[in-house]
Design a protein around this motif. Structure first.
Motif, PDB file in Angstrom:
ATOM      1  N   ASP A  87     -37.003 -26.943  18.521  1.00 51.00           N
ATOM      2  CA  ASP A  87     -38.153 -26.312  17.879  1.00 51.00           C
ATOM      3  C   ASP A  87     -38.043 -24.796  18.014  1.00 51.00           C
ATOM      4  OD1 ASP A  87     -38.874 -25.641  20.460  1.00 51.00           O
ATOM      5  OD2 ASP A  87     -40.433 -27.172  20.633  1.00 51.00           O
ATOM      6  N   ASN A  88     -39.084 -24.074  17.637  1.00 49.74           N
ATOM      7  CA  ASN A  88     -39.035 -22.605  17.658  1.00 49.74           C
ATOM      8  C   ASN A  88     -38.889 -22.041  19.064  1.00 49.74           C
ATOM      9  OD1 ASN A  88     -39.215 -22.381  14.885  1.00 49.74           O
ATOM     10  ND2 ASN A  88     -41.463 -22.394  14.901  1.00 49.74           N
ATOM     11  N   GLU A  89     -39.282 -22.817  20.056  1.00 50.36           N
ATOM     12  CA  GLU A  89     -39.142 -22.381  21.448  1.00 50.36           C
ATOM     13  C   GLU A  89     -37.870 -22.942  22.075  1.00 50.36           C
ATOM     14  OE1 GLU A  89     -42.706 -23.537  23.435  1.00 50.36           O
ATOM     15  OE2 GLU A  89     -43.953 -22.081  22.358  1.00 50.36           O
ATOM     16  N   LEU A 126     -36.701 -31.325  19.808  1.00 53.99           N
ATOM     17  CA  LEU A 126     -37.635 -31.638  18.723  1.00 53.99           C
ATOM     18  C   LEU A 126     -37.364 -33.051  18.227  1.00 53.99           C
ATOM     19  CD1 LEU A 126     -39.827 -30.568  16.741  1.00 53.99           C
ATOM     20  CD2 LEU A 126     -37.949 -29.888  15.236  1.00 53.99           C
ATOM     21  N   ILE A 127     -38.396 -33.857  18.125  1.00 55.27           N
ATOM     22  CA  ILE A 127     -38.242 -35.236  17.677  1.00 55.27           C
ATOM     23  C   ILE A 127     -38.469 -35.314  16.169  1.00 55.27           C
ATOM     24  CG2 ILE A 127     -40.640 -35.958  17.983  1.00 55.27           C
ATOM     25  CD1 ILE A 127     -37.592 -37.966  19.108  1.00 55.27           C
ATOM     26  N   LEU A 128     -37.628 -36.082  15.491  1.00 64.20           N
ATOM     27  CA  LEU A 128     -37.768 -36.301  14.052  1.00 64.20           C
ATOM     28  C   LEU A 128     -37.847 -37.794  13.776  1.00 64.20           C
ATOM     29  CD1 LEU A 128     -35.080 -33.863  12.550  1.00 64.20           C
ATOM     30  CD2 LEU A 128     -37.509 -33.423  12.865  1.00 64.20           C
ATOM     31  N   SER A 129     -38.456 -38.127  12.674  1.00 66.76           N
ATOM     32  CA  SER A 129     -38.480 -39.530  12.259  1.00 66.76           C
ATOM     33  C   SER A 129     -37.091 -39.920  11.751  1.00 66.76           C
ATOM     34  CB  SER A 129     -39.511 -39.736  11.148  1.00 66.76           C
ATOM     35  OG  SER A 129     -39.092 -39.047   9.974  1.00 66.76           O
ATOM     36  N   LYS A 130     -36.893 -41.210  11.549  1.00 67.28           N
ATOM     37  CA  LYS A 130     -35.599 -41.682  11.061  1.00 67.28           C
ATOM     38  C   LYS A 130     -35.271 -41.047   9.713  1.00 67.28           C
ATOM     39  CE  LYS A 130     -33.067 -45.834   9.674  1.00 67.28           C
ATOM     40  NZ  LYS A 130     -33.076 -47.310   9.570  1.00 67.28           N
ATOM     41  N   GLU A 131     -36.265 -41.005   8.826  1.00 65.33           N
ATOM     42  CA  GLU A 131     -36.031 -40.443   7.495  1.00 65.33           C
ATOM     43  C   GLU A 131     -35.686 -38.956   7.575  1.00 65.33           C
ATOM     44  OE1 GLU A 131     -38.595 -42.323   8.358  1.00 65.33           O
ATOM     45  OE2 GLU A 131     -38.017 -44.161   7.294  1.00 65.33           O
ATOM     46  N   GLU A 183     -15.978 -26.580   2.912  1.00 66.81           N
ATOM     47  CA  GLU A 183     -14.638 -27.135   3.165  1.00 66.81           C
ATOM     48  C   GLU A 183     -14.238 -27.016   4.639  1.00 66.81           C
ATOM     49  OE1 GLU A 183     -12.060 -25.128   0.445  1.00 66.81           O
ATOM     50  OE2 GLU A 183     -12.713 -26.353  -1.259  1.00 66.81           O
ATOM     51  N   ILE A 184     -15.156 -27.423   5.491  1.00 64.74           N
ATOM     52  CA  ILE A 184     -14.888 -27.405   6.932  1.00 64.74           C
ATOM     53  C   ILE A 184     -14.275 -28.741   7.335  1.00 64.74           C
ATOM     54  CG2 ILE A 184     -15.945 -27.295   9.229  1.00 64.74           C
ATOM     55  CD1 ILE A 184     -18.091 -25.476   7.996  1.00 64.74           C
ATOM     56  N   ASN A 185     -13.126 -28.686   7.957  1.00 60.53           N
ATOM     57  CA  ASN A 185     -12.481 -29.912   8.431  1.00 60.53           C
ATOM     58  C   ASN A 185     -13.081 -30.337   9.766  1.00 60.53           C
ATOM     59  OD1 ASN A 185     -10.666 -30.117   6.275  1.00 60.53           O
ATOM     60  ND2 ASN A 185      -9.250 -28.681   7.241  1.00 60.53           N
ATOM     61  N   PHE A 186     -13.155 -31.634   9.985  1.00 58.93           N
ATOM     62  CA  PHE A 186     -13.702 -32.148  11.237  1.00 58.93           C
ATOM     63  C   PHE A 186     -13.301 -33.607  11.391  1.00 58.93           C
ATOM     64  CE2 PHE A 186     -16.720 -33.148   7.952  1.00 58.93           C
ATOM     65  CZ  PHE A 186     -17.209 -34.406   8.276  1.00 58.93           C
ATOM     66  N   LEU A 187     -13.487 -34.125  12.576  1.00 58.20           N
ATOM     67  CA  LEU A 187     -13.231 -35.543  12.823  1.00 58.20           C
ATOM     68  C   LEU A 187     -14.522 -36.342  12.716  1.00 58.20           C
ATOM     69  CD1 LEU A 187     -11.311 -37.825  13.731  1.00 58.20           C
ATOM     70  CD2 LEU A 187     -11.877 -37.234  16.102  1.00 58.20           C
ATOM     71  N   ARG A 188     -15.561 -35.811  13.354  1.00 65.36           N
ATOM     72  CA  ARG A 188     -16.840 -36.531  13.369  1.00 65.36           C
ATOM     73  C   ARG A 188     -17.956 -35.551  13.697  1.00 65.36           C
ATOM     74  NH1 ARG A 188     -18.045 -42.396  16.079  1.00 65.36           N
ATOM     75  NH2 ARG A 188     -20.235 -42.137  16.578  1.00 65.36           N
ATOM     76  N   VAL A 189     -19.125 -35.783  13.092  1.00 67.98           N
ATOM     77  CA  VAL A 189     -20.313 -34.974  13.379  1.00 67.98           C
ATOM     78  C   VAL A 189     -21.436 -35.912  13.793  1.00 67.98           C
ATOM     79  CG1 VAL A 189     -22.073 -33.421  12.446  1.00 67.98           C
ATOM     80  CG2 VAL A 189     -19.680 -33.148  11.753  1.00 67.98           C
ATOM     81  N   THR A 190     -22.085 -35.578  14.907  1.00 67.79           N
ATOM     82  CA  THR A 190     -23.244 -36.342  15.369  1.00 67.79           C
ATOM     83  C   THR A 190     -24.451 -35.415  15.392  1.00 67.79           C
ATOM     84  OG1 THR A 190     -21.847 -37.738  16.770  1.00 67.79           O
ATOM     85  CG2 THR A 190     -24.206 -37.738  17.237  1.00 67.79           C
ATOM     86  N   VAL A 191     -25.531 -35.844  14.742  1.00 64.15           N
ATOM     87  CA  VAL A 191     -26.775 -35.073  14.723  1.00 64.15           C
ATOM     88  C   VAL A 191     -27.760 -35.778  15.645  1.00 64.15           C
ATOM     89  CG1 VAL A 191     -28.580 -34.057  13.295  1.00 64.15           C
ATOM     90  CG2 VAL A 191     -26.293 -34.428  12.335  1.00 64.15           C
ATOM     91  N   LYS A 192     -28.311 -35.026  16.610  1.00 60.46           N
ATOM     92  CA  LYS A 192     -29.161 -35.636  17.634  1.00 60.46           C
ATOM     93  C   LYS A 192     -30.515 -34.956  17.720  1.00 60.46           C
ATOM     94  CE  LYS A 192     -25.804 -37.407  20.978  1.00 60.46           C
ATOM     95  NZ  LYS A 192     -25.462 -37.437  22.420  1.00 60.46           N
TER      96      LYS A 192
END
Length: 353
Positions: free
Chosen positions: A285-287, A291-296, A313-322
């Motif tokens: 969050d701003n502080e 920050l919790i988000l809904s599934k959607e 065009e950024i190469n990567f193996l895997r990205v996880t958003v948490k």
């Protein structure tokens, strides 16, 4: 005449004391430097030799204890307060080992001669064993130096690392080479370790991977912060058998255009490395709290991030958003280059801490 003889004896005794002090200081300094010379058990051998030629046991013991105590203020090998103890025990083993050996020559009874000889050997062996544990062995130094230098020669271009010295870490019980290298205009030192299991731990490889992934973090962070309406914190990691050098880092890479062959080769290597990077993106969050988000909301954000990464065009193996409520639960969704929007939604995961 007798007065002159007494004076000469006094000077002789004083000279022996001075020589003893010099030799024990020498043993202490050499051992404390953490070099191959320091592994020669001089803390045992020199007090032993001094006692063989100088009968003042109390003087030798006192000198050893005092110099050992003073040496505790220094910390080259990382012994700290243990050094006076190690030095004292080693020197006592040397002194009493010499006393026992001298009694072998003076003792008329054969059985006692054998007992004194055995006692002398035991004391010397004990003192040397303590030193070996604390300072390593000469052959250990030579093996480590050769193995690590061969490893460096095999995996890095000439001039990448400049050898400085070989040393021993008594706490970790391994040897290591110290190297100098230059990165971002400054000189740095790094250790490459060699364990008793004959395994090499390359700290330089680890540090270069850290620098490289940090640059990728900053790049992706800058792109996402300019496009997203959320505060995102990017972290990156890499698992690779490739050896990253300063040429792959931004400062050097962008200045390689004077040698297009090398530039293209490095560019290809960077693309290969980037394909092995995993990113973790945390939502704040701003502080800058979790920050919790809904599934959607979380899956929509992940889709936006994937599309943004694709555009740039950024190469990567895997990205996880948490995201997390900071207490007892976390939510995440991951994607790779082959994951579509439906796949991102399927990859949503909830975990209770």
């Amino acid at each position: 005449m007798k007065k002159i003889e007494n004076q000469l004896l006094k000077y002789k005794k004083m000279n022996k004391t001075i020589i003893t002090i010099i030799l024990i200081v020498f043993a202490c300094v050499i051992t404390y430097r953490g070099s191959v010379m320091g592994s020669l058990s001089l803390m045992v051998i020199i007090p032993f030799v001094c006692r063989m030629f100088y009968d003042q046991t109390a003087h030798i013991v006192a000198i050893s204890l005092i110099i050992g105590a003073i040496s505790g203020f220094f910390n080259v090998l990382g012994f700290g307060i243990l050094f006076p103890l190690i030095f004292s025990i080693s020197s006592l083993c040397g002194v009493f080992g010499a006393m026992s050996l001298k009694k072998v020559y003076n003792e008329p009874i054969k059985k006692k001669k054998i007992l004194y000889l055995i006692l002398s050997i035991i004391l010397l062996r004990a003192g040397i064993s303590i030193n070996v544990e604390a300072t390593g062995t000469p052959w250990g130094y030579m093996e480590a130096k050769e193995k690590i230098n061969s490893y460096v020669k095999k995996n890095y271009e000439d001039g990448t690392l400049k050898y400085k010295k070989t040393s021993y870490n008594w706490y970790m019980d391994n040897y290591y080479n110290v190297y100098e290298y230059f990165v971002r205009g400054s000189s740095q030192e790094v250790h490459i370790d060699y364990s008793k299991r004959k395994e090499i731990y390359d700290q330089f490889k680890f540090e270069m991977e850290q620098l490289y992934t940090y640059e990728r973090e900053i790049e992706l962070q800058g792109i996402l912060n300019g496009l997203m309406d959320k505060n995102l914190r990017v972290s990156a990691g890499i698992e690779t058998e490739d050896y990253i050098t300063r040429d792959e880092l931004n400062d050097h890479y962008y200045n390689l255009t004077y040698d297009m062959e090398k530039f293209n080769k490095t560019k290809e290597k960077r693309e290969k490395l980037n394909n092995k990077i995993t990113y973790i993106i945390r939502i704040k969050d701003n502080e800058m709290k979790d920050l919790i988000l809904s599934k959607e909301e979380l899956t929509d954000l992940a889709i936006k991030i994937r599309n943004t990464i694709g555009v740039h065009e950024i190469n990567f193996l895997r990205v996880t958003v948490k995201c997390s409520n900071g207490e007892d639960s976390s939510y995440e969704v991951w994607f790779d280059k082959n994951t579509d929007e439906e796949g991102i939604i399927k990859n949503y995961k909830y975990e209770k801490k």
